[in-house]
Design a protein around this motif. Structure first.
Motif, PDB file in Angstrom:
ATOM      1  N   ASN A 248     -44.089 -46.400  67.222  1.00 45.56           N
ATOM      2  CA  ASN A 248     -42.888 -45.627  67.446  1.00 45.56           C
ATOM      3  C   ASN A 248     -42.123 -46.233  68.611  1.00 45.56           C
ATOM      4  O   ASN A 248     -42.706 -46.940  69.440  1.00 45.56           O
ATOM      5  CB  ASN A 248     -43.247 -44.175  67.756  1.00 45.56           C
TER       6      ASN A 248
ATOM      7  N   THR B  29     -38.179 -45.667  71.119  1.00 48.94           N
ATOM      8  CA  THR B  29     -36.948 -44.930  71.382  1.00 48.94           C
ATOM      9  C   THR B  29     -35.956 -45.871  72.040  1.00 48.94           C
ATOM     10  O   THR B  29     -36.353 -46.830  72.703  1.00 48.94           O
ATOM     11  CB  THR B  29     -37.205 -43.699  72.274  1.00 48.94           C
TER      12      THR B  29
ATOM     13  N   ASP C   3     -49.215 -37.843  79.890  1.00 55.45           N
ATOM     14  CA  ASP C   3     -48.475 -37.803  78.625  1.00 55.45           C
ATOM     15  C   ASP C   3     -46.995 -38.092  78.798  1.00 55.45           C
ATOM     16  O   ASP C   3     -46.186 -37.727  77.961  1.00 55.45           O
ATOM     17  CB  ASP C   3     -48.663 -36.443  77.964  1.00 55.45           C
ATOM     18  N   LYS C   4     -46.613 -38.783  79.895  1.00 53.30           N
ATOM     19  CA  LYS C   4     -45.205 -39.068  80.169  1.00 53.30           C
ATOM     20  C   LYS C   4     -44.992 -40.554  80.443  1.00 53.30           C
ATOM     21  O   LYS C   4     -45.863 -41.231  80.960  1.00 53.30           O
ATOM     22  CB  LYS C   4     -44.725 -38.268  81.377  1.00 53.30           C
TER      23      LYS C   4
ATOM     24  N   ASP D  58     -41.666 -37.956  76.622  1.00 52.24           N
ATOM     25  CA  ASP D  58     -43.014 -37.581  76.212  1.00 52.24           C
ATOM     26  C   ASP D  58     -43.653 -38.802  75.546  1.00 52.24           C
ATOM     27  O   ASP D  58     -43.052 -39.406  74.660  1.00 52.24           O
ATOM     28  CB  ASP D  58     -42.940 -36.407  75.235  1.00 52.24           C
TER      29      ASP D  58
ATOM     30  N   SER E 292     -46.154 -39.165  73.472  1.00 45.49           N
ATOM     31  CA  SER E 292     -46.563 -39.103  72.076  1.00 45.49           C
ATOM     32  C   SER E 292     -45.383 -38.947  71.118  1.00 45.49           C
ATOM     33  O   SER E 292     -45.361 -39.562  70.058  1.00 45.49           O
ATOM     34  CB  SER E 292     -47.568 -37.968  71.859  1.00 45.49           C
ATOM     35  N   THR E 293     -44.376 -38.160  71.495  1.00 50.35           N
ATOM     36  CA  THR E 293     -43.242 -37.938  70.596  1.00 50.35           C
ATOM     37  C   THR E 293     -42.017 -38.778  70.949  1.00 50.35           C
ATOM     38  O   THR E 293     -41.097 -38.882  70.151  1.00 50.35           O
ATOM     39  CB  THR E 293     -42.811 -36.461  70.632  1.00 50.35           C
ATOM     40  N   LEU E 294     -41.981 -39.349  72.159  1.00 52.60           N
ATOM     41  CA  LEU E 294     -40.861 -40.101  72.714  1.00 52.60           C
ATOM     42  C   LEU E 294     -39.597 -39.247  72.827  1.00 52.60           C
ATOM     43  O   LEU E 294     -38.491 -39.757  72.891  1.00 52.60           O
ATOM     44  CB  LEU E 294     -40.592 -41.376  71.917  1.00 52.60           C
ATOM     45  N   GLU E 295     -39.775 -37.943  72.887  1.00 51.70           N
ATOM     46  CA  GLU E 295     -38.678 -37.011  73.107  1.00 51.70           C
ATOM     47  C   GLU E 295     -38.308 -37.032  74.586  1.00 51.70           C
ATOM     48  O   GLU E 295     -39.188 -37.053  75.458  1.00 51.70           O
ATOM     49  CB  GLU E 295     -39.108 -35.604  72.697  1.00 51.70           C
TER      50      GLU E 295
END
Length: 146
Positions: free
Chosen positions: A3, A5, A19-20, A34, A36-39
């Motif tokens: 993944n 971003t 987790d950051k 984040d 894991s989600t790259l949000e």
């Protein structure tokens, strides 16, 4: 590659913790995502330059070699604008569990909470911040300058 971003600007430095992931960008801003989600969790705006000032400096950004060439050719305006470019950008970023420390090229060190609140600033560390370390308790910061 699982993944990715896209960042709004090129990154100059990164740090990860738990987790950051934090990225310091070339315009003085910082983004925390984040892992894991790259949000995007937090975006810290860069320096206090207007859009016109940033565009003008980007156009005139000569880099170190161009700066020396402009100075030797007597092009003072170009040399001054090139020097201003080097004041922007984040050279070091360091995550703690609930804070992020941002070291900028202008020698300032700023600490923000993960909710975006400004915790503390140190405006003149003598030179650009190239390394930031939290102590084991994450209450104290040590930084190295160039």
């Amino acid at each position: 590659l699982v993944n990715y971003t896209r960042l709004s600007r090129p990154a100059r430095c990164v740090d990860c913790s738990d987790d950051k992931i934090a990225a310091g960008l070339d315009d003085g801003s910082c983004v925390v995502v984040d892992a894991s989600t790259l949000e995007t969790l937090l975006t810290i705006k860069g320096g206090s330059h207007t859009k016109t000032e940033v565009e003008e400096r980007r156009h005139h950004g000569l880099g170190p070699c161009g700066l020396m060439a402009a100075q030797s050719a007597g092009q003072q305006h170009e040399a001054i604008q090139a020097q201003k470019v080097s004041d922007d950008g984040v050279d070091s970023v360091r995550l703690a569990s609930d804070r992020v420390a941002v070291g900028r090229r202008d020698g300032s060190l700023r600490v923000y909470g993960m909710d975006g609140t400004h915790v503390v600033s140190y405006n003149n560390c003598g030179s650009r911040i190239i390394q930031i370390d939290w102590d084991a308790s994450q209450n104290y910061i040590r930084c190295a300058t160039a």
